[in-house]
Motif scaffolding. Structure first.
Motif, mmCIF file in Angstrom:
data_model
loop_
_atom_site.group_PDB
_atom_site.id
_atom_site.type_symbol
_atom_site.label_atom_id
_atom_site.label_comp_id
_atom_site.label_asym_id
_atom_site.label_seq_id
_atom_site.Cartn_x
_atom_site.Cartn_y
_atom_site.Cartn_z
ATOM 1 N N LYS A 59 0.838 -1.199 0.000
ATOM 2 C CA LYS A 59 0.000 0.000 0.000
ATOM 3 C C LYS A 59 0.875 1.252 0.000
ATOM 4 N N ALA A 60 0.481 2.223 -0.800
ATOM 5 C CA ALA A 60 1.180 3.503 -0.857
ATOM 6 C C ALA A 60 0.167 4.622 -0.647
ATOM 7 N N PHE A 61 0.662 5.811 -0.301
ATOM 8 C CA PHE A 61 -0.238 6.940 -0.099
ATOM 9 C C PHE A 61 0.274 8.161 -0.846
ATOM 10 N N LEU A 62 -0.682 9.008 -1.223
ATOM 11 C CA LEU A 62 -0.398 10.286 -1.884
ATOM 12 C C LEU A 62 -1.206 11.360 -1.180
ATOM 13 N N ASP A 63 -0.532 12.299 -0.521
ATOM 14 C CA ASP A 63 -1.209 13.447 0.074
ATOM 15 C C ASP A 63 -1.270 14.553 -0.972
ATOM 16 N N VAL A 64 -2.463 15.102 -1.182
ATOM 17 C CA VAL A 64 -2.691 16.038 -2.284
ATOM 18 C C VAL A 64 -3.170 17.385 -1.752
ATOM 19 N N SER A 65 -2.695 18.449 -2.390
ATOM 20 C CA SER A 65 -3.214 19.794 -2.112
ATOM 21 C C SER A 65 -3.721 20.398 -3.418
ATOM 22 N N ILE A 66 -4.780 21.203 -3.295
ATOM 23 C CA ILE A 66 -5.358 21.888 -4.454
ATOM 24 C C ILE A 66 -5.360 23.379 -4.151
ATOM 25 N N GLY A 67 -4.632 24.123 -4.959
ATOM 26 C CA GLY A 67 -4.539 25.558 -4.732
ATOM 27 C C GLY A 67 -3.882 25.901 -3.410
ATOM 28 N N GLY A 68 -2.968 25.056 -2.941
ATOM 29 C CA GLY A 68 -2.279 25.308 -1.682
ATOM 30 C C GLY A 68 -3.017 24.826 -0.454
ATOM 31 N N GLU A 69 -4.238 24.322 -0.603
ATOM 32 C CA GLU A 69 -5.030 23.832 0.520
ATOM 33 C C GLU A 69 -5.055 22.303 0.519
ATOM 34 N N PRO A 70 -4.858 21.650 1.682
ATOM 35 C CA PRO A 70 -4.889 20.183 1.731
ATOM 36 C C PRO A 70 -6.232 19.642 1.231
ATOM 37 N N ALA A 71 -6.175 18.656 0.349
ATOM 38 C CA ALA A 71 -7.395 18.059 -0.211
ATOM 39 C C ALA A 71 -7.655 16.664 0.335
ATOM 40 N N ARG A 73 -5.216 21.229 -19.083
ATOM 41 C CA ARG A 73 -4.383 21.506 -17.918
ATOM 42 C C ARG A 73 -5.208 22.276 -16.880
ATOM 43 N N PRO A 74 -5.120 21.899 -15.598
ATOM 44 C CA PRO A 74 -5.914 22.600 -14.580
ATOM 45 C C PRO A 74 -5.421 24.029 -14.364
ATOM 46 N N TYR A 75 -6.367 24.924 -14.115
ATOM 47 C CA TYR A 75 -6.016 26.303 -13.828
ATOM 48 C C TYR A 75 -5.399 26.446 -12.433
ATOM 49 N N THR A 76 -5.754 25.529 -11.526
ATOM 50 C CA THR A 76 -5.247 25.555 -10.156
ATOM 51 C C THR A 76 -4.166 24.503 -9.988
ATOM 52 N N LYS A 77 -3.118 24.830 -9.254
ATOM 53 C CA LYS A 77 -2.024 23.882 -9.044
ATOM 54 C C LYS A 77 -2.488 22.755 -8.126
ATOM 55 N N ILE A 78 -2.334 21.512 -8.615
ATOM 56 C CA ILE A 78 -2.687 20.311 -7.851
ATOM 57 C C ILE A 78 -1.396 19.552 -7.582
ATOM 58 N N LEU A 79 -0.998 19.456 -6.331
ATOM 59 C CA LEU A 79 0.336 18.999 -5.966
ATOM 60 C C LEU A 79 0.279 17.770 -5.065
ATOM 61 N N VAL A 80 1.225 16.847 -5.268
ATOM 62 C CA VAL A 80 1.450 15.769 -4.315
ATOM 63 C C VAL A 80 2.416 16.309 -3.261
ATOM 64 N N THR A 81 1.896 16.641 -2.090
ATOM 65 C CA THR A 81 2.723 17.259 -1.064
ATOM 66 C C THR A 81 3.576 16.257 -0.312
ATOM 67 N N ASN A 82 3.089 15.020 -0.226
ATOM 68 C CA ASN A 82 3.848 13.980 0.462
ATOM 69 C C ASN A 82 3.399 12.627 -0.061
ATOM 70 N N CYS A 83 4.274 11.644 -0.015
ATOM 71 C CA CYS A 83 3.934 10.299 -0.491
ATOM 72 C C CYS A 83 4.876 9.296 0.161
ATOM 73 N N GLY A 84 4.452 8.047 0.169
ATOM 74 C CA GLY A 84 5.279 7.019 0.777
ATOM 75 C C GLY A 84 4.564 5.692 0.789
ATOM 76 N N VAL A 85 5.099 4.753 1.579
ATOM 77 C CA VAL A 85 4.557 3.388 1.685
ATOM 78 C C VAL A 85 3.937 3.206 3.053
ATOM 79 N N LEU A 86 2.777 2.562 3.082
ATOM 80 C CA LEU A 86 2.104 2.257 4.333
ATOM 81 C C LEU A 86 2.426 0.837 4.778
ATOM 82 N N ASN A 87 2.613 0.647 6.061
ATOM 83 C CA ASN A 87 2.896 -0.695 6.584
ATOM 84 C C ASN A 87 1.626 -1.541 6.582
#
Length: 294
Positions: free
Chosen positions: A83-95, A280-294
């Motif tokens: 299992k892996a995870f992707l933390d996402v933000s949209i327009g600088g706000e956590p999604a 292309r999205p007008y708002t920046k959509i970013l993967v702020t953090n990612c990794g593997v879940l135990n």
């Protein structure tokens, strides 16, 4: 008394009503100068170039939500090995967070590639760059070297999974895949070069082939991905975050506009630059953090 003048002309018969309407010739349109014609084309094309893709209706959102709850039969049956995870933000706000279950047994090369990119700095601080009705696409790692042996193995794995799933892999929402082919990429062109006093024929690739780091997440059925991406996992949790990404307004795809096609045909560089920005999205959509879940 003056003589009476009689009308001897035969009366014109009234034509019977016709079922089909008559077509009258329209008056010729006035000729425009070149400058006026160019202005008219620009005015007609401006709304399409500047418009934003409309948000999906409530009915479509309901269908997408139902599809997200029930992934395709083949995808649902494949065992999850990591299992892996992707933390996402949209327009600088956590999604929110997207949890991905990876198919290490069914797609060992693809799952290994995805894990290697979420554990390091691969996908972190990188953007989602494409949103279309069937899926959202992450840009991957542009600086990652394209190794033909690795991408060929991923492509072979994609073909094997396609055969295993009966010819349909991306049949529902929640599938996570790595882009390994570009169906729109033209075939290599033969090129005559001089080398060592001799003329040789080489193949020159037009465009840039995928390096096997871009990934997509389906929001509904997206059969066009079967020819270009290898399935590596499915969304276990966070499909609501994927729907938030899909709802971000984007630059409208205007490739069908006559104005755009003419501009691309004559080699206008502005058309090439504009094409890169389609969907292309007008708002920046970013993967702020990612990794593997135990």
């Amino acid at each position: 008394m003056s003589p009476q003048i009689l009308n001897t002309a035969k009366p014109t018969p009234t034509p019977p009503p016709s079922s089909s309407p008559r077509h009258h010739a329209s008056p010729p349109s006035p000729k425009l100068s070149r400058r006026a014609a160019a202005a008219a084309i620009a005015i007609a094309a401006a709304p399409a170039l500047l418009s934003v893709s409309p948000a999906s209706s409530k009915a479509e959102e309901a269908v997408d939500a139902a599809a997200a709850a029930a992934p395709g039969p083949c995808v649902a049956e494949l065992p999850v090995t990591a299992k892996a995870f992707l933390d996402v933000s949209i327009g600088g706000e956590p999604a929110g967070r997207i949890t991905v279950g990876l198919f290490g047994d069914a797609a060992p090369a693809g799952a290994s590639r995805f894990l290697s990119l979420v554990t390091g700095v691969g996908y972190r601080r990188k953007e989602f760059v494409k949103i279309v009705p069937g899926y959202v696409q992450h840009a991957g790692v542009v600086s990652y070297p394209a190794v033909p042996a690795a991408t060929d193995r991923l492509a072979a794995e994609a073909d094997a999974l396609l055969a295993r799933c009966g010819g349909v892999v991306h049949g529902a929402a929640g599938a996570v895949s790595i882009v390994v082919r570009d169906p729109s990429l033209p075939p290599p062109k033969p090129k005559l070069v001089a080398r060592g006093g001799k003329l040789e024929v080489e193949e020159e690739q037009v465009g840039v082939a995928p390096n096997g780091t871009e990934f997509v997440i389906t929001t509904k059925e997206a059969p066009e991905l079967d020819a270009s991406a290898v399935l590596v996992g499915r969304v276990l949790d966070g499909m609501d975050v994927v729907e938030k990404i899909a709802a971000v307004p984007t630059v409208k795809d205007n490739a069908g506009s006559p104005y755009f096609r003419v501009a691309k045909l004559i080699g206008d560089k502005r058309a090439v630059v504009a094409e890169r920005g389609f969907n292309r999205p007008y708002t920046k959509i970013l993967v702020t953090n990612c990794g593997v879940l135990n």
